[in-house]
Write a protein that holds these residues in place. Structure first.
Motif, PDB file in Angstrom:
ATOM      1  N   ALA A 138       0.859  -1.188   0.000  1.00  0.00           N
ATOM      2  CA  ALA A 138       0.000   0.000   0.000  1.00  0.00           C
ATOM      3  C   ALA A 138       0.887   1.226   0.000  1.00  0.00           C
ATOM      4  O   ALA A 138       2.080   1.152   0.328  1.00  0.00           O
ATOM      5  N   PRO A 139       0.357   2.391  -0.363  1.00  0.00           N
ATOM      6  CA  PRO A 139       1.165   3.617  -0.277  1.00  0.00           C
ATOM      7  C   PRO A 139       1.532   3.922   1.173  1.00  0.00           C
ATOM      8  O   PRO A 139       0.962   3.357   2.110  1.00  0.00           O
ATOM      9  N   ARG A 140       2.470   4.845   1.340  1.00  0.00           N
ATOM     10  CA  ARG A 140       2.871   5.249   2.684  1.00  0.00           C
ATOM     11  C   ARG A 140       1.793   6.075   3.381  1.00  0.00           C
ATOM     12  O   ARG A 140       1.792   6.220   4.601  1.00  0.00           O
ATOM     13  N   PHE A 141       0.888   6.687   2.596  1.00  0.00           N
ATOM     14  CA  PHE A 141      -0.160   7.541   3.146  1.00  0.00           C
ATOM     15  C   PHE A 141      -1.305   7.584   2.146  1.00  0.00           C
ATOM     16  O   PHE A 141      -1.188   7.081   1.015  1.00  0.00           O
ATOM     17  N   GLU A 727       8.287  22.386  -0.499  1.00  0.00           N
ATOM     18  CA  GLU A 727       7.769  21.078  -0.104  1.00  0.00           C
ATOM     19  C   GLU A 727       6.890  20.551  -1.232  1.00  0.00           C
ATOM     20  O   GLU A 727       5.788  21.045  -1.448  1.00  0.00           O
ATOM     21  N   ASP A 728       7.398  19.567  -1.951  1.00  0.00           N
ATOM     22  CA  ASP A 728       6.654  18.983  -3.051  1.00  0.00           C
ATOM     23  C   ASP A 728       5.846  17.812  -2.520  1.00  0.00           C
ATOM     24  O   ASP A 728       6.397  16.764  -2.174  1.00  0.00           O
ATOM     25  N   ARG A 786      10.913  12.369   2.312  1.00  0.00           N
ATOM     26  CA  ARG A 786      10.005  12.018   3.395  1.00  0.00           C
ATOM     27  C   ARG A 786       8.832  11.227   2.833  1.00  0.00           C
ATOM     28  O   ARG A 786       8.630  11.160   1.629  1.00  0.00           O
ATOM     29  N   ASP A 787       8.052  10.628   3.752  1.00  0.00           N
ATOM     30  CA  ASP A 787       6.956   9.781   3.308  1.00  0.00           C
ATOM     31  C   ASP A 787       5.996  10.527   2.396  1.00  0.00           C
ATOM     32  O   ASP A 787       5.596  10.036   1.345  1.00  0.00           O
ATOM     33  N   ARG A 788       5.607  11.732   2.800  1.00  0.00           N
ATOM     34  CA  ARG A 788       4.570  12.451   2.072  1.00  0.00           C
ATOM     35  C   ARG A 788       5.109  13.443   1.062  1.00  0.00           C
ATOM     36  O   ARG A 788       4.391  13.858   0.147  1.00  0.00           O
ATOM     37  N   LYS A 789       6.362  13.864   1.211  1.00  0.00           N
ATOM     38  CA  LYS A 789       6.848  14.960   0.390  1.00  0.00           C
ATOM     39  C   LYS A 789       8.342  14.841   0.170  1.00  0.00           C
ATOM     40  O   LYS A 789       9.052  14.117   0.868  1.00  0.00           O
ATOM     41  N   VAL A 821       2.977  21.854  -4.926  1.00  0.00           N
ATOM     42  CA  VAL A 821       4.257  22.145  -4.309  1.00  0.00           C
ATOM     43  C   VAL A 821       4.114  23.472  -3.570  1.00  0.00           C
ATOM     44  O   VAL A 821       3.499  24.416  -4.063  1.00  0.00           O
ATOM     45  N   LEU A 822       4.649  23.523  -2.346  1.00  0.00           N
ATOM     46  CA  LEU A 822       4.547  24.700  -1.495  1.00  0.00           C
ATOM     47  C   LEU A 822       5.933  25.309  -1.322  1.00  0.00           C
ATOM     48  O   LEU A 822       6.906  24.582  -1.102  1.00  0.00           O
ATOM     49  N   GLY A 823       6.039  26.615  -1.393  1.00  0.00           N
ATOM     50  CA  GLY A 823       7.317  27.286  -1.199  1.00  0.00           C
ATOM     51  C   GLY A 823       7.171  28.462  -0.263  1.00  0.00           C
ATOM     52  O   GLY A 823       6.161  29.169  -0.293  1.00  0.00           O
TER      53      GLY A 823
END
Length: 848
Positions: A138-141, A727-728, A786-789, A821-823
């Motif tokens: 399964a995916p990580r999240f 943060e992508d 990281r798991d989500r990004k 993506v957040l900057g």
């Protein structure tokens, strides 16, 4: 004394070489689901894992009953670690441990040291396994709105075929179809796979348990997964200057948002004076006292104090004002030694003068410190500063300034082949010449001026501005105007700082929005005169002295304000020079003497207002928080209306809310980001073998499981920024190709023509990137997987458009939301942006 440890991982992930004697473990050990007793490790001549006799009986079937199922939930990577094992007199020790529930290979390592400082190390591998096991894939999240394929991989580790019944329990997710699948045949020492489809409908935690039951054996595995809401926190900001009687600012708030998360703040200030004065405590607190820092503290203090008094502000109104950071919440960062008033200004002036008198050398010049030779640059800096101080009404010791001028005048011709330094020295002497009202230009100064004018093509913006100021001081008005025109031709102007060239869709710039303009280098530079802050500050001084109504004055001021680092600029000298330039601006603009009376309304309802007298222009910005009841979905109108007075008003409207849009749209404030996915396909060629072809993936595009996908994050920086993080947010079914954080990654600057050619405002930009598309400048990027990004950190990013590229691999089939993506700037949170959401589908790839 010995230490012992066992670490697990997927077989083949680590490589071990050589044979180790004296440490042994069985090649295969029954898994924890088959054993109730602990394993045992002996340190000494041998290490072994031992199992109790009843292990095999826990999975057998008696009297036709179903096999018992022990659910595996413990998936630690390290089985055991003990640093202080003491052996007995024979050099042996026994320790006991229990394997986690992971069915994988493990590495056991023992290190030993004797009382005689003898050292030894040994290691070996073991493996935990079961006759029947099922692994959850399964995916990580998960993200609300996703549809995901959950797989169970069944391993039959016996020598006979096995008929197995799989099932899935999905708490927190909606299972589409039946929980228990039809029995599947799994070959001896083979594996099979079964799939379930789940949809993600609410935020929280999901718990998945897969179970496999055979005729004699059974296994189950259970894990928890985070489920994230579909959406992001958005930040929208509008800022500008009210020049006329009214400013109307419009902000769109999406209907799909959390109403309780919405907050809007409005700030209004009548002058840049607060920004200028807020930098003075930094100069007061600077811990070193060489000639340059002494001058950089003394000079702004003297000049600013004189300006404030000249503009009608009484000493008690000026000196008693508190400056602790324009933003109270950042006061600790901008003024680490606490808030200060300006009562220290007079003391700074006296102390600075005494120190400069003491540092003057016998030849009339100054060096970096009291000892050592006189330095041309330092001497010119002090002569310029003392001249401005005398103009400000400060009494100087007789002969100090004149001796410095005499030293500079003699040394001026020595720098004929160094136009940067000669321009700096000549500017200092020219200011003294104008202040002393001497009619004749000295022969040395005249020769230096002619040399610089003849070689003005070798001057950069900084030294060209110095030459323009020198020409103005000598009365050469036509030459000064020509140099100003040259500077106008070389300006870096952004007339629409609230519009991005990399985002899709129509955008509009408000008439109240202030443009930005600057000169100098944005990144690494080698000439002291190439720095962007000092270059821009001196050009501003030249504009205000020679052409105060120039259209670039306001954009230059705006750029300097936006390029602060906290309450100051990057060092003491450029902070001092910017403060002096801003001081000139306040004298010319009359902001400190202006009155203003205004009110603010939101969607027709009044929310506040203020009448500002000249003595109140040093106040920090007035702030209002808008009641959420006054806001509506869609367009909201914020109106700032002048009721009386003619003073300027600088405003900022900032909105924060959690957006639930589908898809989430892009937004930015001085920092704009965009992400584009490309499917990488290997194509055979006749001469080059396989080459990767990039196929752009549009929103709702599809890839196959196993495909590699290139991620291109494009960043548009409207100014020079420091300490940025991007943060992508990954789609849940994708994994980064790199397996370790910190691998080399670079941001590369795109040429302006490349940005236009790529067609960023269209739905699909040009996929192909060539070396000619880049300027050659790059910045190192630190990445964390990281798991989500994927988090990308950049310490310094000059103004421009930059690309960052890395790769993902499609793994889990399903339909996924790749949130934007957040900057943002880590220490200036209002500088931030987000890209657009992309929806992608992963289909089942070809069977291997």
């Amino acid at each position: 004394r010995a230490s012992a440890g066992i670490v697990g991982g997927v077989a083949g992930r680590a490589r071990w070489g050589g044979r180790v004697d004296g440490l042994a473990l069985p090649a295969a050990a029954p898994g924890p689901g088959m054993a109730k007793s602990a394993s045992m490790m002996r340190v000494g001549g041998r290490v072994a894992a031992e199992m109790a006799k009843d292990q095999a009986q826990s999975v057998t079937v008696s009297n036709g009953e179903e096999p018992a199922v022990q659910v595996r939930t413990d998936f630690r990577a390290t089985v055991f670690w003990q640093p202080n094992v003491i052996t007995d007199k024979d050099g042996k020790a026994t320790i006991r441990f229990k394997y986690p529930d992971s069915l994988t290979s493990w590495k056991a390592t023992a290190r030993a040291v004797s009382a005689a400082n003898q050292f030894g190390i040994a290691s070996t591998n073991t493996r935990t396994r079961q006759p029947l096991m099922i692994r959850l894939q399964a995916p990580r999240f998960f993200v609300v709105g996703d549809t995901v394929t959950i797989s169970g991989v069944i391993n039959n580790n016996t020598d006979t075929p096995m008929r197995v019944t799989p099932s899935l329990d999905a708490a927190g997710l909606v299972l589409q179809g039946t929980k228990t699948m039809a029995p599947v045949e799994v070959k001896s020492n083979g594996e099979g796979r079964v799939d379930w489809t789940v949809s993600v409908q609410k935020q929280g935690t999901a718990k998945l348990k897969v179970t496999a039951r055979g005729a004699q054996y059974a296994d189950a595995m259970e894990k928890e997964f985070p489920v994230f809401e579909h959406g992001i926190e958005k930040f929208i900001s509008r800022s500008g200057k009210l020049r006329g009687n009214e400013a109307i600012i419009k902000l769109d708030l999406p209907a799909e948002r959390k109403p309780e998360s919405t907050s809007i703040n409005i700030q209004v200030t009548p002058s840049f004076a607060v920004t200028m004065l807020d930098a003075l405590p930094y100069l007061i607190d600077y811990p070193y006292g060489c000639t340059e820092q002494t001058m950089s503290r003394f000079l702004p203090a003297a000049v600013v104090a004189k300006t404030l008094k000249d503009l009608g502000l009484q000493p008690e109104q000026v000196m008693g004002h508190i400056f602790g950071g324009i933003e109270p919440e950042t006061a600790i960062q901008t003024h680490p030694k606490g808030e200060k008033d300006l009562n220290d200004l007079e003391k700074m002036i006296r102390q600075g003068l005494d120190r400069l008198y003491d540092f003057q050398h016998s030849d009339g010049g100054w060096g970096w410190w009291k000892e050592g030779d006189s330095d041309h640059f330092m001497s010119a800096y002090v002569v310029w500063g003392l001249t401005l101080a005398r103009q400000g009404g400060i009494s100087l010791k007789t002969g100090v300034l004149e001796r410095g001028v005499s030293y500079l005048d003699k040394e001026l011709v020595e720098q004929e082949n160094n136009p940067d330094l000669q321009a700096w020295m000549l500017h200092s002497l020219a200011v003294y010449h104008a202040a002393s009202s001497s009619g004749t230009v000295s022969p040395n100064q005249n020769r230096a001026y002619k040399n610089l004018w003849a070689n003005r093509d070798q001057l950069n913006a900084y030294t060209r501005a110095l030459l323009a100021l020198s020409a103005h001081s000598y009365g050469y008005s036509e030459a000064a105007k020509t140099l100003i025109e040259n500077l106008e031709n070389g300006v870096k102007l952004d007339s629409k700082p609230d519009i991005s060239v990399i985002l899709r869709g129509e955008q509009s710039s408000q008439s109240e929005t202030m443009a930005t303009a600057h000169w100098g280098e944005d990144g690494i530079y080698w000439r002291w005169s190439d720095g962007g802050v000092e270059s821009t500050a001196f050009v501003l001084r030249a504009l205000l002295a020679i052409d105060p109504q120039n259209k670039l004055v306001e954009p230059v001021m705006n750029w300097l304000i936006k390029n602060r680092r906290g309450a100051q600029w990057s060092n003491t000298r450029d902070t001092a020079i910017v403060v002096l330039s801003m001081n000139d601006y306040l004298r010319k603009s009359g902001e400190l003497a202006a009155e203003a009376d205004y009110e603010i309304s939101v969607n027709g309802s009044r929310v506040g207002g203020r009448k500002v007298a000249p003595r109140e222009v040093l106040s920090t910005p007035s702030q209002w928080t808008v009641d959420r009841q006054l806001l509506k979905s869609g367009s909201n109108e914020f109106r700032i209306s002048r009721k009386a007075g003619n003073g300027p008003l600088y405003f900022a409207v900032q909105a924060k809310f959690f957006s639930l849009e589908e898809p989430v749209t892009a937004a930015g404030n001085e920092l704009f980001v965009r992400r584009q996915y490309y499917r990488l396909l290997n194509k055979p060629t006749l001469l080059k073998g396989f080459v990767s072809q990039r196929l752009p993936l549009k929103d709702e595009g599809a890839v196959e499981s196993g495909d590699r996908v290139e991620v291109v994050v494009t960043v548009e920086a409207k100014n020079n920024y420091e300490y940025l993080v991007f943060e992508d947010l990954k789609p849940a079914g994708f994994e980064a190709v790199q397996v370790r954080s910190g691998e080399p990654l670079f941001a590369r600057e795109l040429k302006s023509g490349t940005v236009d050619r790529k067609g960023y405002k269209e739905s699909t930009p040009n996929a192909n990137a060539e070396e000619g598309d880049y300027t050659g400048r790059s910045r190192w990027v630190y990445q964390e997987l990281r798991d989500r990004k994927v988090a990308l950190f950049v310490d310094k990013l000059p103004q421009g458009v930059w690309e960052i590229r890395y790769e993902l691999r499609a793994e889990v089939p399903g339909k996924f939301h790749a949130l934007p993506v957040l900057g943002h700037a880590m220490y200036v949170p209002e500088i931030r942006g987000n890209g657009e959401e992309t929806r992608l589908t992963i289909t089942e790839g070809p069977q291997q």
